[in-house]
Enzyme design. Structure first.
Site, PDB file in Angstrom:
ATOM      1  N   ASP A   1      -8.097  -9.466   4.148  1.00  0.00           N
ATOM      2  CA  ASP A   1      -8.759  -8.345   4.436  1.00  0.00           C
ATOM      3  C   ASP A   1      -9.865  -7.983   3.585  1.00  0.00           C
ATOM      4  O   ASP A   1      -9.923  -8.561   2.537  1.00  0.00           O
ATOM      5  CB  ASP A   1      -7.839  -6.937   4.357  1.00  0.00           C
ATOM      6  N   SER A   2     -10.904  -7.537   3.910  1.00  0.00           N
ATOM      7  CA  SER A   2     -12.172  -7.628   3.298  1.00  0.00           C
ATOM      8  C   SER A   2     -12.196  -6.358   2.333  1.00  0.00           C
ATOM      9  O   SER A   2     -12.996  -6.127   1.310  1.00  0.00           O
ATOM     10  CB  SER A   2     -13.503  -7.281   4.072  1.00  0.00           C
ATOM     11  N   GLY A  28      -9.632   0.082  12.871  1.00  0.00           N
ATOM     12  CA  GLY A  28      -9.536   1.380  13.043  1.00  0.00           C
ATOM     13  C   GLY A  28      -8.512   1.893  14.002  1.00  0.00           C
ATOM     14  O   GLY A  28      -8.988   3.136  14.545  1.00  0.00           O
ATOM     15  N   PHE A  58     -10.452  -1.465   4.791  1.00  0.00           N
ATOM     16  CA  PHE A  58      -9.522  -0.450   4.658  1.00  0.00           C
ATOM     17  C   PHE A  58      -9.302   0.471   3.507  1.00  0.00           C
ATOM     18  O   PHE A  58      -9.062   1.647   3.291  1.00  0.00           O
ATOM     19  CB  PHE A  58      -7.936  -0.942   5.168  1.00  0.00           C
ATOM     20  N   ASP A  95      -0.172  -7.377  11.385  1.00  0.00           N
ATOM     21  CA  ASP A  95       0.144  -7.272  10.168  1.00  0.00           C
ATOM     22  C   ASP A  95       0.622  -5.886   9.794  1.00  0.00           C
ATOM     23  O   ASP A  95       0.130  -5.087  10.359  1.00  0.00           O
ATOM     24  CB  ASP A  95      -0.606  -7.778   9.181  1.00  0.00           C
TER      25      ASP A  95
END
Length: 376
Positions: free
Chosen positions: A92-93, A221, A96, A271
């Site tokens: 993940d970047s 989102g 979140f 996930d």
């Protein structure tokens, strides 16, 4: 990275496929255990592979960037070598975390400035340095930097948020194509489709993301405060317009029922921390329903944890024994429950694949959802 669809369900958008990476193949639909800081909490890699059947795990760019840090990861030769995992990894970047750490972050067109949850130090993620960071981590699949718009945002805010995400995506893609992997294996990136709960914005997000001809597409989102029905509605909006020859990844979702309903709406990858986090807190997901292992009703129940389960822990330990361990605050309780829940989630998607191949997924799914959502 390559994706080949191998089967589809005649009564829904569910499909099976195979993703091929330099670190191995991934059979979809797939659930990906979350290894936020370089480990899936409480589970040995041998168990992840042999007992649970994990084909790919996650790491988190925000957390790995802060600790152990990029110098250590580069010196180790990337995350695969650092954590001794030879199968695919997705990162993940940190988008979140941009959302979840909102009290201590500032968003600008340039990027996101935030305070470390560890020591309060200030840092900035831009699309460009986020690519560089994920190159150093070395994941097979990396996510584009985005803002995760709250599920209850009004339309005006959702528009502003989507425009920021789209601007960042353009810069992320440019930097991605200007740079090369560092460790001899290929890397792919997925744009993240945002747009909150507004169908027109979701369609705009897909159309914009498809310009980059990426190896796959993430749907972000969702499961961030909106009603579950809205999540399913947004999946139905993007399903017919996302490319059929690329995998779709629904980020951070979710319950067993969410996963089955997502598969029915064309999602390939999932996930969630739920199987590990809830397991450590005494909640077991089973083919008969959901159990709170601290409940007194299990104190004299010497039956297997989940007779229909496929993990060896289902048949090795009784409900009474696991309840005893939780009541006694024994660390082993969380380990057993975590392995059980992850094995259940992987079995859930394996069974989904089987029924898609057999052509009866839609009817099987409805009955499976009824069972796995019961409270025992």
């Amino acid at each position: 990275m390559k994706f080949v669809q191998t089967a589809s369900d005649p009564c829904s958008s569910a499909r099976c496929g195979t993703i091929t990476t330099d670190h191995g193949s991934i059979h979809t639909p797939i659930f990906m255990p979350v290894g936020t800081v370089g480990a899936v909490k409480g589970v040995y890699h041998k168990e992840l592979k042999e007992d649970i059947g994990a084909e790919i795990i996650l790491g988190n760019t925000y957390h790995l960037y802060l600790r152990p840090g990029l110098d250590t990861l580069r010196a180790a030769g990337g995350l695969h070598k650092f954590e001794s995992w030879d199968r695919p990894i997705l990162t993940d970047s940190g988008g979140f975390q941009v959302f979840s750490l909102s009290p201590i972050r500032k968003l600008t067109p340039e990027g996101c400035t935030f305070s470390s949850h560890i020591d309060g130090s200030r840092h900035t993620f831009t699309p460009e340095n986020n690519v560089d960071t994920q190159r150093i981590i070395g994941a097979d699949i990396m996510m584009a930097l985005d803002e995760c718009c709250p599920g209850d945002a009004d339309y005006k805010y959702a528009v502003k948020s989507l425009r920021l995400t789209q601007s960042w995506l353009e810069r992320f893609a440019k930097r991605f194509h200007e740079t090369e992997p560092l460790y001899g294996h290929s890397q792919s990136f997925f744009p993240i489709v945002q747009g909150c709960v507004y169908p027109d914005l979701r369609r705009q997000a897909v159309e914009h993301a498809m310009q980059f001809d990426a190896d796959g597409y993430a749907i972000g989102g969702l499961a961030v405060g909106e009603p579950t029905e809205k999540m399913y509605e947004m999946l139905e909006v993007v399903d017919p317009i996302l490319p059929k020859d690329r995998p779709r990844y629904l980020m951070g979702v979710g319950t067993p029922a969410n996963i089955l309903e997502g598969i029915a709406r064309g999602v390939d990858m999932f996930d969630c921390v739920m199987p590990t986090r809830n397991g450590r807190n005494g909640m077991l997901f089973t083919w008969d329903g959901i159990m709170n292992m601290r409940n007194a009703k299990w104190a004299e129940d010497f039956s297997e944890l989940d007779p229909a389960g496929t993990s060896f822990v289902d048949h090795a330990y009784s409900k009474a024994y696991l309840r005893h361990l939780f009541v006694a605050k024994e660390m082993f309780a969380g380990m057993i429950a975590t392995e059980h829940n992850l094995a259940f989630y992987l079995d859930l998607v394996r069974q989904a694949r089987k029924h898609i191949e057999e052509g009866d997924f839609a009817s099987w799914k409805d009955e499976a959802v009824r069972k796995v959502t019961r409270r025992l």
